[in-house]
Scaffold this motif. Structure first.
Motif, PDB file in Angstrom:
ATOM      1  N   VAL A  56     114.048  74.199 -41.861  1.00  0.00           N
ATOM      2  CA  VAL A  56     114.947  73.080 -42.141  1.00  0.00           C
ATOM      3  C   VAL A  56     114.105  71.807 -42.133  1.00  0.00           C
ATOM      4  CG1 VAL A  56     116.997  71.829 -41.361  1.00  0.00           C
ATOM      5  CG2 VAL A  56     116.838  74.298 -40.981  1.00  0.00           C
ATOM      6  N   ASP A  57     114.142  71.059 -43.231  1.00  0.00           N
ATOM      7  CA  ASP A  57     113.312  69.845 -43.346  1.00  0.00           C
ATOM      8  C   ASP A  57     111.850  70.144 -43.034  1.00  0.00           C
ATOM      9  OD1 ASP A  57     115.357  68.235 -44.107  1.00  0.00           O
ATOM     10  OD2 ASP A  57     115.813  67.528 -42.079  1.00  0.00           O
ATOM     11  N   ASN A  58     111.342  71.199 -43.628  1.00  0.00           N
ATOM     12  CA  ASN A  58     109.929  71.582 -43.502  1.00  0.00           C
ATOM     13  C   ASN A  58     109.525  72.026 -42.104  1.00  0.00           C
ATOM     14  OD1 ASN A  58     109.402  70.970 -46.213  1.00  0.00           O
ATOM     15  ND2 ASN A  58     109.280  68.792 -45.668  1.00  0.00           N
ATOM     16  N   GLU A  59     110.476  72.292 -41.250  1.00  0.00           N
ATOM     17  CA  GLU A  59     110.116  72.788 -39.920  1.00  0.00           C
ATOM     18  C   GLU A  59     110.819  74.113 -39.664  1.00  0.00           C
ATOM     19  OE1 GLU A  59     110.354  71.595 -35.210  1.00  0.00           O
ATOM     20  OE2 GLU A  59     111.039  70.130 -36.683  1.00  0.00           O
ATOM     21  N   GLU A  60     110.040  75.102 -39.187  1.00  0.00           N
ATOM     22  CA  GLU A  60     110.661  76.394 -38.889  1.00  0.00           C
ATOM     23  C   GLU A  60     111.462  76.282 -37.592  1.00  0.00           C
ATOM     24  OE1 GLU A  60     108.420  80.288 -38.920  1.00  0.00           O
ATOM     25  OE2 GLU A  60     109.261  80.309 -36.886  1.00  0.00           O
ATOM     26  N   LEU A  61     112.736  76.640 -37.666  1.00  0.00           N
ATOM     27  CA  LEU A  61     113.596  76.588 -36.486  1.00  0.00           C
ATOM     28  C   LEU A  61     114.163  77.975 -36.217  1.00  0.00           C
ATOM     29  CD1 LEU A  61     115.727  73.381 -37.251  1.00  0.00           C
ATOM     30  CD2 LEU A  61     113.638  73.520 -35.893  1.00  0.00           C
ATOM     31  N   ARG A  62     114.345  78.286 -34.943  1.00  0.00           N
ATOM     32  CA  ARG A  62     114.970  79.551 -34.553  1.00  0.00           C
ATOM     33  C   ARG A  62     116.083  79.239 -33.569  1.00  0.00           C
ATOM     34  NH1 ARG A  62     110.180  83.935 -33.780  1.00  0.00           N
ATOM     35  NH2 ARG A  62     108.898  83.253 -35.516  1.00  0.00           N
ATOM     36  N   ARG A  63     117.188  79.914 -33.729  1.00  0.00           N
ATOM     37  CA  ARG A  63     118.293  79.723 -32.792  1.00  0.00           C
ATOM     38  C   ARG A  63     119.001  81.053 -32.568  1.00  0.00           C
ATOM     39  NH1 ARG A  63     115.994  75.649 -32.592  1.00  0.00           N
ATOM     40  NH2 ARG A  63     116.754  73.503 -32.766  1.00  0.00           N
ATOM     41  N   CYS A  64     119.640  81.170 -31.406  1.00  0.00           N
ATOM     42  CA  CYS A  64     120.430  82.368 -31.100  1.00  0.00           C
ATOM     43  C   CYS A  64     121.909  82.028 -31.221  1.00  0.00           C
ATOM     44  CB  CYS A  64     120.176  82.817 -29.667  1.00  0.00           C
ATOM     45  SG  CYS A  64     118.474  83.206 -29.366  1.00  0.00           S
ATOM     46  N   TYR A  65     122.656  82.906 -31.837  1.00  0.00           N
ATOM     47  CA  TYR A  65     124.110  82.729 -31.925  1.00  0.00           C
ATOM     48  C   TYR A  65     124.794  84.032 -31.525  1.00  0.00           C
ATOM     49  CZ  TYR A  65     123.074  78.394 -34.264  1.00  0.00           C
ATOM     50  OH  TYR A  65     122.594  77.141 -34.538  1.00  0.00           O
ATOM     51  N   SER A  66     125.835  83.896 -30.725  1.00  0.00           N
ATOM     52  CA  SER A  66     126.544  85.090 -30.256  1.00  0.00           C
ATOM     53  C   SER A  66     127.357  85.712 -31.375  1.00  0.00           C
ATOM     54  CB  SER A  66     127.476  84.722 -29.106  1.00  0.00           C
ATOM     55  OG  SER A  66     126.717  84.350 -27.991  1.00  0.00           O
ATOM     56  N   ILE A  67     127.464  87.019 -31.304  1.00  0.00           N
ATOM     57  CA  ILE A  67     128.269  87.766 -32.273  1.00  0.00           C
ATOM     58  C   ILE A  67     129.734  87.653 -31.851  1.00  0.00           C
ATOM     59  CG2 ILE A  67     128.718  90.078 -33.191  1.00  0.00           C
ATOM     60  CD1 ILE A  67     125.729  90.700 -32.522  1.00  0.00           C
ATOM     61  N   CYS A  68     130.605  87.296 -32.803  1.00  0.00           N
ATOM     62  CA  CYS A  68     132.024  87.144 -32.451  1.00  0.00           C
ATOM     63  C   CYS A  68     132.851  88.335 -32.917  1.00  0.00           C
ATOM     64  CB  CYS A  68     132.593  85.852 -33.026  1.00  0.00           C
ATOM     65  SG  CYS A  68     132.462  85.717 -34.805  1.00  0.00           S
ATOM     66  N   SER A  69     132.293  89.152 -33.816  1.00  0.00           N
ATOM     67  CA  SER A  69     133.042  90.324 -34.285  1.00  0.00           C
ATOM     68  C   SER A  69     132.936  91.435 -33.248  1.00  0.00           C
ATOM     69  CB  SER A  69     132.486  90.798 -35.629  1.00  0.00           C
ATOM     70  OG  SER A  69     131.082  90.927 -35.547  1.00  0.00           O
ATOM     71  N   SER A  70     133.724  92.488 -33.473  1.00  0.00           N
ATOM     72  CA  SER A  70     133.661  93.642 -32.576  1.00  0.00           C
ATOM     73  C   SER A  70     132.935  94.767 -33.296  1.00  0.00           C
ATOM     74  CB  SER A  70     135.085  94.082 -32.227  1.00  0.00           C
ATOM     75  OG  SER A  70     135.072  95.414 -31.775  1.00  0.00           O
ATOM     76  N   PRO A  71     132.135  95.562 -32.568  1.00  0.00           N
ATOM     77  CA  PRO A  71     131.480  96.703 -33.217  1.00  0.00           C
ATOM     78  C   PRO A  71     132.502  97.633 -33.869  1.00  0.00           C
ATOM     79  CG  PRO A  71     130.792  96.503 -30.909  1.00  0.00           C
ATOM     80  CD  PRO A  71     131.820  95.446 -31.147  1.00  0.00           C
ATOM     81  N   LEU A  72     133.735  97.623 -33.369  1.00  0.00           N
ATOM     82  CA  LEU A  72     134.769  98.503 -33.923  1.00  0.00           C
ATOM     83  C   LEU A  72     135.241  98.017 -35.292  1.00  0.00           C
ATOM     84  CD1 LEU A  72     136.844  98.880 -30.634  1.00  0.00           C
ATOM     85  CD2 LEU A  72     135.160 100.471 -31.557  1.00  0.00           C
ATOM     86  N   ASP A  73     134.948  96.737 -35.625  1.00  0.00           N
ATOM     87  CA  ASP A  73     135.373  96.182 -36.921  1.00  0.00           C
ATOM     88  C   ASP A  73     134.442  96.594 -38.058  1.00  0.00           C
ATOM     89  OD1 ASP A  73     137.290  94.825 -35.513  1.00  0.00           O
ATOM     90  OD2 ASP A  73     136.170  92.940 -35.452  1.00  0.00           O
ATOM     91  N   ASP A  74     133.286  97.177 -37.725  1.00  0.00           N
ATOM     92  CA  ASP A  74     132.265  97.531 -38.714  1.00  0.00           C
ATOM     93  C   ASP A  74     131.863  96.318 -39.559  1.00  0.00           C
ATOM     94  OD1 ASP A  74     130.457  99.181 -39.912  1.00  0.00           O
ATOM     95  OD2 ASP A  74     131.826  99.803 -41.509  1.00  0.00           O
ATOM     96  N   VAL A  75     131.688  95.188 -38.891  1.00  0.00           N
ATOM     97  CA  VAL A  75     131.266  93.974 -39.582  1.00  0.00           C
ATOM     98  C   VAL A  75     130.392  93.195 -38.596  1.00  0.00           C
ATOM     99  CG1 VAL A  75     133.230  92.537 -38.850  1.00  0.00           C
ATOM    100  CG2 VAL A  75     132.176  92.108 -41.044  1.00  0.00           C
ATOM    101  N   LEU A  76     129.528  92.330 -39.106  1.00  0.00           N
ATOM    102  CA  LEU A  76     128.673  91.539 -38.218  1.00  0.00           C
ATOM    103  C   LEU A  76     128.913  90.061 -38.510  1.00  0.00           C
ATOM    104  CD1 LEU A  76     126.461  91.536 -36.060  1.00  0.00           C
ATOM    105  CD2 LEU A  76     124.778  91.631 -37.884  1.00  0.00           C
ATOM    106  N   GLN A  77     129.501  89.363 -37.531  1.00  0.00           N
ATOM    107  CA  GLN A  77     129.835  87.951 -37.725  1.00  0.00           C
ATOM    108  C   GLN A  77     129.364  87.131 -36.529  1.00  0.00           C
ATOM    109  OE1 GLN A  77     134.121  88.496 -38.133  1.00  0.00           O
ATOM    110  NE2 GLN A  77     133.977  87.909 -40.290  1.00  0.00           N
ATOM    111  N   ILE A  78     128.909  85.921 -36.819  1.00  0.00           N
ATOM    112  CA  ILE A  78     128.575  84.984 -35.742  1.00  0.00           C
ATOM    113  C   ILE A  78     129.435  83.736 -35.905  1.00  0.00           C
ATOM    114  CG2 ILE A  78     126.200  85.720 -35.270  1.00  0.00           C
ATOM    115  CD1 ILE A  78     125.296  83.443 -37.177  1.00  0.00           C
ATOM    116  N   GLY A  79     129.705  83.073 -34.781  1.00  0.00           N
ATOM    117  CA  GLY A  79     130.429  81.808 -34.823  1.00  0.00           C
ATOM    118  C   GLY A  79     129.443  80.693 -34.532  1.00  0.00           C
ATOM    119  N   VAL A  80     129.423  79.646 -35.374  1.00  0.00           N
ATOM    120  CA  VAL A  80     128.457  78.554 -35.194  1.00  0.00           C
ATOM    121  C   VAL A  80     129.191  77.219 -35.210  1.00  0.00           C
ATOM    122  CG1 VAL A  80     126.364  77.450 -36.069  1.00  0.00           C
ATOM    123  CG2 VAL A  80     126.690  79.918 -36.375  1.00  0.00           C
ATOM    124  N   LYS A  81     129.094  76.513 -34.093  1.00  0.00           N
ATOM    125  CA  LYS A  81     129.726  75.196 -33.985  1.00  0.00           C
ATOM    126  C   LYS A  81     128.634  74.131 -33.991  1.00  0.00           C
ATOM    127  CE  LYS A  81     133.127  72.855 -31.148  1.00  0.00           C
ATOM    128  NZ  LYS A  81     134.210  73.103 -30.223  1.00  0.00           N
TER     129      LYS A  81
END
Ligand code: FES
Length: 362
Positions: A56-81
């Motif tokens: 982002v803007d020529n700088e490598e950034l790393r961040r962790c975001y929690s998964i909000c979906s359930s493994p039972l949903d067979d989908v992978l989603q994160i919530g980002v505020k």
């Protein structure tokens, strides 16, 4: 105008953005497309998080975001505020588009719950703001997998407008009417009862404990939010009699690195050698007095080690100490059994002398 592109490196997989849904005016839910060949690697437990990387803007950034979906949903989603001055969260909310690709590490983290159909419990969750993200996954998965379990959620926000997953929680309440109890507190909005006006703190929790809830009845408690909330909630629950090992906390990762200070006996040293085992290879690096941690020294010398927060929170940088001694400044993520097994956080560790060997292939 910010610019971005993504590059691949250790432990990352490039994933396509399948959907982006607006959750509140400053939060989105991002759905990641997992190709068939990566399905196994991206299996997850409720409560785990993903490490994302982008430039982002020529700088490598790393961040962790929690998964909000359930493994039972067979989908992978994160919530980002969006957080104040949060470059990555702003990038995700304002620039990322469906069809873009992001570099993502496989799910990690020991926070959460492993629901089992033969298990039964009374669970409590306390979340503030985007701390609801892993909690939603835990509640959804537990109520679906454990038919005799109950969940109580205490959830704090500034206003109902800024509250993430309002509809998802209402849907869960409809589905599990007698097994899910939802208690919402607002710090900048007045409700009918003073019990629900204000932040989640010792005073409000004690009040809830006196009038509505018997905290001692809960088998496990899951906490996610800012440090003060975790401290207050942890204290109240311990006072109520919940054993510490049954209180599980996940700290917010603000993206602010905690620098690892070298122990005093190394302050005058010019160089210390460290041996690193990574991907079946051995790398020898040297640490100078100016290096903040084993991780920083290794990155400076070109090693492609896994990391994200550099703050002791996410455990992405964890490795096992095979020999030698290290000092570790902070640890918000390794469990006592992991520490006993020799795991350390390389972003927080400093060798206490020669002979340090660390292994990332464990
Ligand atoms: S990089 Fe997150 S704990 Fe070290």
């Amino acid at each position: 105008m910010p610019t971005f592109h993504q590059t691949r490196s250790h432990g990352f997989h490039r994933l396509r953005i399948a959907a982006i849904e607006k959750e509140t005016p400053d939060a989105v839910v991002v759905t990641l497309h997992i190709p068939a060949e990566l399905k196994k690697q991206f299996c997850y437990h409720p409560g785990q998080h993903l490490t994302l990387k982008a430039t982002v803007d020529n700088e490598e950034l790393r961040r962790c975001y929690s998964i909000c979906s359930s493994p039972l949903d067979d989908v992978l989603q994160i919530g980002v505020k969006i957080i104040p001055q949060g470059r990555f969260s702003t990038f995700i909310n304002r620039q990322l588009k469906v069809g873009d690709e992001l570099d993502v590490m496989r799910p990690q983290g020991s926070f959460g719950h492993r629901p089992r159909s033969d298990q039964q419990g009374h669970y409590l969750a306390i979340a503030a703001g985007s701390g609801i993200t892993p909690i939603l996954s835990i509640i959804k998965s537990t109520l679906a997998r454990e038919p005799d379990s109950t969940f109580t959620l205490i959830y704090g926000n500034r206003t109902s407008r800024s509250m993430m997953f309002k509809e998802a929680l209402a849907d869960l309440k409809n589905r599990y009417l007698s097994r899910l109890q939802l208690l919402y507190l607002f710090s900048q909005e007045t409700t009918d009862s003073p019990l629900f006006n204000g932040r989640i703190d010792i005073e409000h929790l004690n009040h809830l404990g006196k009038i509505l809830l018997n905290f001692a009845q809960f088998d496990h408690a899951f906490l996610c939010g800012p440090e003060t909330m975790l401290d207050d909630a942890g204290w109240v629950l311990e006072q109520a009699g919940i054993p510490t090992k049954r209180i599980h906390s996940e700290r917010f990762n603000t993206g602010q690195a905690q620098k690892a200070a070298p122990p005093a006996n190394l302050a005058g040293r010019s160089e210390t050698r460290v041996e690193i085992h990574l991907d079946g290879r051995i790398l020898n690096i040297t640490m100078n007095a100016g290096d903040d941690s084993i991780l920083d020294a290794a990155l400076r010398q070109g090693a492609d080690l896994p990391y994200a927060c550099k703050g002791g929170v996410c455990a992405t940088c964890k490795c096992r100490l095979k020999s030698g001694e290290v000092g570790m400044r902070v640890n918000y993520s390794l469990e006592p059994d992991q520490l006993a097994a020799g795991y350390i956080l390389s972003c927080q560790s400093w060798p206490k002398g020669e002979g340090v060997v660390v292994d990332f292939d464990v």
